[in-house]
Write an enzyme that holds these catalytic residues in place. Structure first.
Site, PDB file in Angstrom:
ATOM      1  N   ARG A   1       0.830  -1.220   0.000  1.00 33.41           N
ATOM      2  CA  ARG A   1       0.000   0.000   0.000  1.00 33.41           C
ATOM      3  C   ARG A   1       0.858   1.262   0.000  1.00 33.41           C
ATOM      4  O   ARG A   1       0.345   2.349   0.103  1.00 33.41           O
ATOM      5  CB  ARG A   1      -0.958  -0.011   1.182  1.00 33.41           C
ATOM      6  CG  ARG A   1      -0.309  -0.369   2.471  1.00 33.41           C
ATOM      7  CD  ARG A   1      -1.362  -0.624   3.520  1.00 33.41           C
ATOM      8  NE  ARG A   1      -0.726  -1.152   4.722  1.00 33.41           N
ATOM      9  CZ  ARG A   1      -1.360  -1.473   5.808  1.00 33.41           C
ATOM     10  NH1 ARG A   1      -2.649  -1.335   5.868  1.00 33.41           N
ATOM     11  NH2 ARG A   1      -0.720  -1.937   6.860  1.00 33.41           N
TER      12      ARG A   1
ATOM     13  N   LYS B   1       5.796 -16.807  10.101  1.00 33.55           N
ATOM     14  CA  LYS B   1       5.466 -16.732  11.513  1.00 33.55           C
ATOM     15  C   LYS B   1       5.318 -15.271  11.929  1.00 33.55           C
ATOM     16  O   LYS B   1       5.840 -14.417  11.218  1.00 33.55           O
ATOM     17  CB  LYS B   1       6.528 -17.435  12.347  1.00 33.55           C
ATOM     18  CG  LYS B   1       7.876 -16.697  12.399  1.00 33.55           C
ATOM     19  CD  LYS B   1       8.820 -17.367  13.324  1.00 33.55           C
ATOM     20  CE  LYS B   1       8.775 -16.788  14.702  1.00 33.55           C
ATOM     21  NZ  LYS B   1       9.625 -15.613  14.909  1.00 33.55           N
TER      22      LYS B   1
ATOM     23  N   HIS C   1      11.912 -20.400   9.206  1.00 36.43           N
ATOM     24  CA  HIS C   1      13.127 -20.299   8.385  1.00 36.43           C
ATOM     25  C   HIS C   1      14.279 -21.152   8.928  1.00 36.43           C
ATOM     26  O   HIS C   1      15.205 -21.479   8.203  1.00 36.43           O
ATOM     27  CB  HIS C   1      13.545 -18.834   8.180  1.00 36.43           C
ATOM     28  CG  HIS C   1      14.255 -18.208   9.343  1.00 36.43           C
ATOM     29  ND1 HIS C   1      13.602 -17.688  10.420  1.00 36.43           N
ATOM     30  CD2 HIS C   1      15.567 -18.035   9.588  1.00 36.43           C
ATOM     31  CE1 HIS C   1      14.485 -17.203  11.277  1.00 36.43           C
ATOM     32  NE2 HIS C   1      15.694 -17.403  10.802  1.00 36.43           N
TER      33      HIS C   1
ATOM     34  N   LYS D   1      17.707 -23.833   7.052  1.00 30.24           N
ATOM     35  CA  LYS D   1      19.161 -23.717   7.263  1.00 30.24           C
ATOM     36  C   LYS D   1      19.810 -25.050   6.907  1.00 30.24           C
ATOM     37  O   LYS D   1      19.369 -26.104   7.344  1.00 30.24           O
ATOM     38  CB  LYS D   1      19.463 -23.327   8.720  1.00 30.24           C
ATOM     39  CG  LYS D   1      19.035 -21.886   9.044  1.00 30.24           C
ATOM     40  CD  LYS D   1      19.396 -21.525  10.463  1.00 30.24           C
ATOM     41  CE  LYS D   1      18.742 -20.220  10.906  1.00 30.24           C
ATOM     42  NZ  LYS D   1      19.492 -19.015  10.603  1.00 30.24           N
TER      43      LYS D   1
ATOM     44  N   GLU E   1      21.407 -14.506  21.322  1.00 30.09           N
ATOM     45  CA  GLU E   1      21.553 -13.441  20.318  1.00 30.09           C
ATOM     46  C   GLU E   1      22.072 -12.181  21.001  1.00 30.09           C
ATOM     47  O   GLU E   1      21.624 -11.860  22.113  1.00 30.09           O
ATOM     48  CB  GLU E   1      20.200 -13.101  19.686  1.00 30.09           C
ATOM     49  CG  GLU E   1      19.578 -14.214  18.881  1.00 30.09           C
ATOM     50  CD  GLU E   1      18.284 -13.749  18.221  1.00 30.09           C
ATOM     51  OE1 GLU E   1      18.315 -13.441  17.029  1.00 30.09           O
ATOM     52  OE2 GLU E   1      17.254 -13.675  18.911  1.00 30.09           O
TER      53      GLU E   1
ATOM     54  N   ASP F   1       8.377 -16.202  20.270  1.00 30.70           N
ATOM     55  CA  ASP F   1       9.158 -15.755  19.109  1.00 30.70           C
ATOM     56  C   ASP F   1      10.158 -16.817  18.658  1.00 30.70           C
ATOM     57  O   ASP F   1      10.428 -16.956  17.468  1.00 30.70           O
ATOM     58  CB  ASP F   1       9.888 -14.450  19.486  1.00 30.70           C
ATOM     59  CG  ASP F   1      10.650 -13.849  18.318  1.00 30.70           C
ATOM     60  OD1 ASP F   1      10.050 -13.710  17.238  1.00 30.70           O
ATOM     61  OD2 ASP F   1      11.842 -13.520  18.483  1.00 30.70           O
TER      62      ASP F   1
ATOM     63  N   HIS G   1      11.276 -22.189  16.318  1.00 30.05           N
ATOM     64  CA  HIS G   1      12.616 -22.583  15.887  1.00 30.05           C
ATOM     65  C   HIS G   1      13.249 -23.660  16.786  1.00 30.05           C
ATOM     66  O   HIS G   1      13.759 -24.667  16.315  1.00 30.05           O
ATOM     67  CB  HIS G   1      13.555 -21.375  15.861  1.00 30.05           C
ATOM     68  CG  HIS G   1      13.060 -20.235  15.024  1.00 30.05           C
ATOM     69  ND1 HIS G   1      12.319 -20.409  13.883  1.00 30.05           N
ATOM     70  CD2 HIS G   1      13.209 -18.890  15.157  1.00 30.05           C
ATOM     71  CE1 HIS G   1      12.038 -19.219  13.349  1.00 30.05           C
ATOM     72  NE2 HIS G   1      12.562 -18.288  14.110  1.00 30.05           N
TER      73      HIS G   1
ATOM     74  N   LYS H   1      17.618 -12.402  24.021  1.00 31.77           N
ATOM     75  CA  LYS H   1      18.144 -11.212  23.344  1.00 31.77           C
ATOM     76  C   LYS H   1      19.190 -10.580  24.260  1.00 31.77           C
ATOM     77  O   LYS H   1      19.103 -10.684  25.488  1.00 31.77           O
ATOM     78  CB  LYS H   1      17.029 -10.190  23.104  1.00 31.77           C
ATOM     79  CG  LYS H   1      15.863 -10.704  22.263  1.00 31.77           C
ATOM     80  CD  LYS H   1      16.194 -10.688  20.797  1.00 31.77           C
ATOM     81  CE  LYS H   1      15.012 -11.072  19.943  1.00 31.77           C
ATOM     82  NZ  LYS H   1      15.413 -11.528  18.617  1.00 31.77           N
TER      83      LYS H   1
HETATM   84  C1  BG6 Z   1      13.117 -14.720  14.011  1.00 39.04           C
HETATM   85  C2  BG6 Z   1      12.789 -14.032  15.295  1.00 39.04           C
HETATM   86  O1  BG6 Z   1      12.142 -15.659  13.686  1.00 39.04           O
HETATM   87  O2  BG6 Z   1      14.384 -15.360  14.122  1.00 39.04           O
HETATM   88  C3  BG6 Z   1      13.874 -13.038  15.662  1.00 39.04           C
HETATM   89  O3  BG6 Z   1      11.550 -13.356  15.174  1.00 39.04           O
HETATM   90  C4  BG6 Z   1      15.223 -13.718  15.693  1.00 39.04           C
HETATM   91  O4  BG6 Z   1      13.586 -12.438  16.923  1.00 39.04           O
HETATM   92  C5  BG6 Z   1      15.459 -14.481  14.397  1.00 39.04           C
HETATM   93  O5  BG6 Z   1      16.215 -12.735  15.877  1.00 39.04           O
HETATM   94  C6  BG6 Z   1      16.728 -15.306  14.473  1.00 39.04           C
HETATM   95  O6  BG6 Z   1      16.986 -15.870  13.217  1.00 39.04           O
HETATM   96  P1  BG6 Z   1      18.467 -16.186  12.752  1.00 39.04           P
HETATM   97  O7  BG6 Z   1      18.313 -16.855  11.442  1.00 39.04           O
HETATM   98  O8  BG6 Z   1      19.177 -14.868  12.680  1.00 39.04           O
HETATM   99  O9  BG6 Z   1      19.043 -17.079  13.825  1.00 39.04           O
END
Ligand code: BG6
Length: 511
Positions: A50, A156, A186, A190, A224, A243, A248, A348
């Site tokens: 948009r 997601k 995702h 990997k 992270e 999250d 994951h 985080k």
């Molecule tokens: C995402 C989360 O799905 O994956 C993020 O929403 C996170 O918070 C990220 O940082 C981590 O992905 P990767 O591939 O960088 O490990």
């Protein structure tokens, strides 16, 4: 999991093409696939948003994204010119039915120019609240009815809890068949995650010891260094458990714990993974404290840089009780894994960014070496490093050279780059190519998503009904709250800290 190239004509309609995901991930991945001739020669991307971008502004923004984020790097003028001719833009409001008529006509026109029907992918790169108007808009057209050629890709977060995930499934399946729905996690794209299957099931030596008789426990850690950056508004409603862990980390656990598949057929792999989820013990609501720990970061230092606390980030409430760190202990009630704890943690603003899985084996049943020889005895640990420094290593004991006899820990290691001389493709390259080819092996089926939510619900509900009184409870740049250390220390164990390039030894974080 095909590594082949797609041949049939394809149109990828990205809904939300003005956003970050398209810029950082989707188009860089498509460009790399194109550069390696994995996309069909009759191929187009139709970006829909948009925002008043216009085709040429859309294309130049994407070129910058490709240069910055793609595996291949700056595309160069010639290669870009070839690729950008396939990029188109359509302005529109997602709630406007006329938008879907226009999309449909543009697809018709492309198919006409190619002289052939195309595979059509609708990639939802939008916030969850826009899924409904888009699905309803698509339903008004004929597109979803072509079951073989029309697919929808959903990012997601897939729901916010079990009830909303079910409602979302009901919405999607009211218009598409399950076989047309590709739910992306995702992590499954990997390379190193897929390699867990190769490692376990293409080698004869590991499977016999891959069970409760030999494995003491498993750790899955995804620390992270980043904070929530510009995603505060989303993260406030998510938190670390939703999250990262519900999707994951639980997916990684499924790859580690699943039974050997009969074949690599998509349904077979997904059945074996969902079996793990069904065998997982739900934490009783009254015992959540013994099985889960949460934290929120305060201001601190990351690699010499002062960073704000979570409550000071944009889009975050000053009194937020959202967790930015979560650790859980889970058990799988089946013959293979009974009694073996799986410890999962993520957060985080931790000191390091890495994703790794440690399979820790039981000690030898009888120690014949004299005490003087074994001052530093460690159990065998198989380390599956998902990122960075993708690879696998097995920590063993060896005799140190010389007299007297003394043992020391050594690593037998394999690293992707050294072994194969190349960096693995980005997860989105693998996943996008799979959707184009119609291979759903690495995508989540509705029952998997729902089973993963079901597993998390007691913890989520308990945490929601008992807000934490100690947040923020860890400083940025440290390894999370004390509760995470006690969670594992109460079992006489400790978390492993990722051993990154400039660090020689793992450090034990038990206080
Ligand atoms: C995402 C989360 O799905 O994956 C993020 O929403 C996170 O918070 C990220 O940082 C981590 O992905 P990767 O591939 O960088 O490990």
């Amino acid at each position: 999991m095909p590594a082949e190239a797609a041949r049939d004509p394809a149109v990828i309609v990205i809904l939300g093409a003005g956003g970050d995901l398209t810029w950082r991930k989707l188009v860089p991945a498509l460009h790399s696939l194109g550069a390696e001739q994995r996309l069909p020669s009759r191929f187009a991307v139709l970006g829909v948003d948009r925002r008043e971008l216009g085709e040429s502004a859309f294309r130049s923004r994407l070129r910058e994204g490709v240069a910055r984020f793609s595996r291949i790097g700056d595309p160069g003028d010639e290669s870009w010119a070839r690729f950008e001719s396939a990029l188109h833009y359509e302005l529109g409001e997602f709630a406007d039915p006329a938008l879907y008529e226009r999309i449909s006509s543009r697809i018709d026109a492309l198919e006409k120019s190619w002289g052939s029907p195309a595979t059509r992918l609708f990639y939802l790169a939008i916030p969850p609240q826009l899924i409904e108007p888009i699905v309803l808009g698509l339903r008004r057209t004929d597109l979803p009815r072509d079951r073989a050629r029309t697919r929808i890709v959903v990012e997601k977060p897939f729901g916010h809890d079990l009830a909303s995930a079910r409602a979302l499934d009901a919405l999607l399946t009211s218009t598409f068949e399950e076989s047309q729905i590709y739910r992306i996690d995702h992590y499954l794209g990997k390379e190193t995650v897929q390699n867990i299957l190769a490692f376990r099931f293409a080698n004869a030596v590991f499977e016999p010891i891959w069970n409760r008789r030999y494995v003491d426990h498993v750790q899955i850690s995804v620390p992270e260094t980043l904070g929530v950056e510009h995603r505060g508004a989303y993260y406030e409603h998510a938190g670390a458990l939703r999250d990262m862990i519900q999707n994951h980390l639980v997916q990684l656990l499924c790859f580690v714990a699943m039974e050997p598949p009969v074949s690599f057929d998509a349904q077979e792999i997904r059945n074996k993974k969902v079996d793990v989820l069904h065998a997982m013990r739900k934490v009783p609501a009254s015992e959540v404290q013994g099985f889960a720990a949460r934290g929120q970061y305060d201001a601190g230092w990351i690699r010499g840089v002062r960073v704000p606390g979570y409550r000071g980030e944009a889009g975050v409430a000053k009194t937020s009780v959202t967790e930015t760190f979560a650790a859980v202990k889970l058990f799988i009630d089946n013959w293979r894994w009974q009694g073996v704890p799986f410890y999962l943690r993520t957060g985080k603003r931790l000191p390091i960014t890495a994703s790794e899985i440690s399979i820790v084996f039981r000690p030898v049943p009888h120690q014949a070496f004299p005490a003087s020889a074994i001052t530093d005895l460690r159990s065998n640990r198989l380390l599956l490093r998902i990122q960075p420094r993708e690879g696998i290593s097995l920590q063993c004991q060896a005799k140190r050279p010389g007299l007297p006899v003394r043992l020391g820990a050594v690593d037998m290691a394999f690293r992707y780059r050294e072994a194969f001389g190349a960096d693995p493709p980005d997860a989105y390259e693998t996943l996008l190519l799979d959707v184009v080819l119609g291979d759903a092996t690495l995508f989540m089926r509705a029952d998997q998503v729902e089973a993963a939510w079901d597993l998390m619900m007691p913890i989520l509900e308990r945490w929601e009904s008992t807000p934490p009184s100690d947040f923020p409870n860890y400083r940025a740049g440290t390894w999370g709250p004390d509760g995470a250390q006690s969670l594992i220390a109460q079992d006489g164990r400790s978390w492993f800290v990722p051993n990154l390039p400039d660090e020689e030894e793992e450090r034990d974080t038990t206080p």
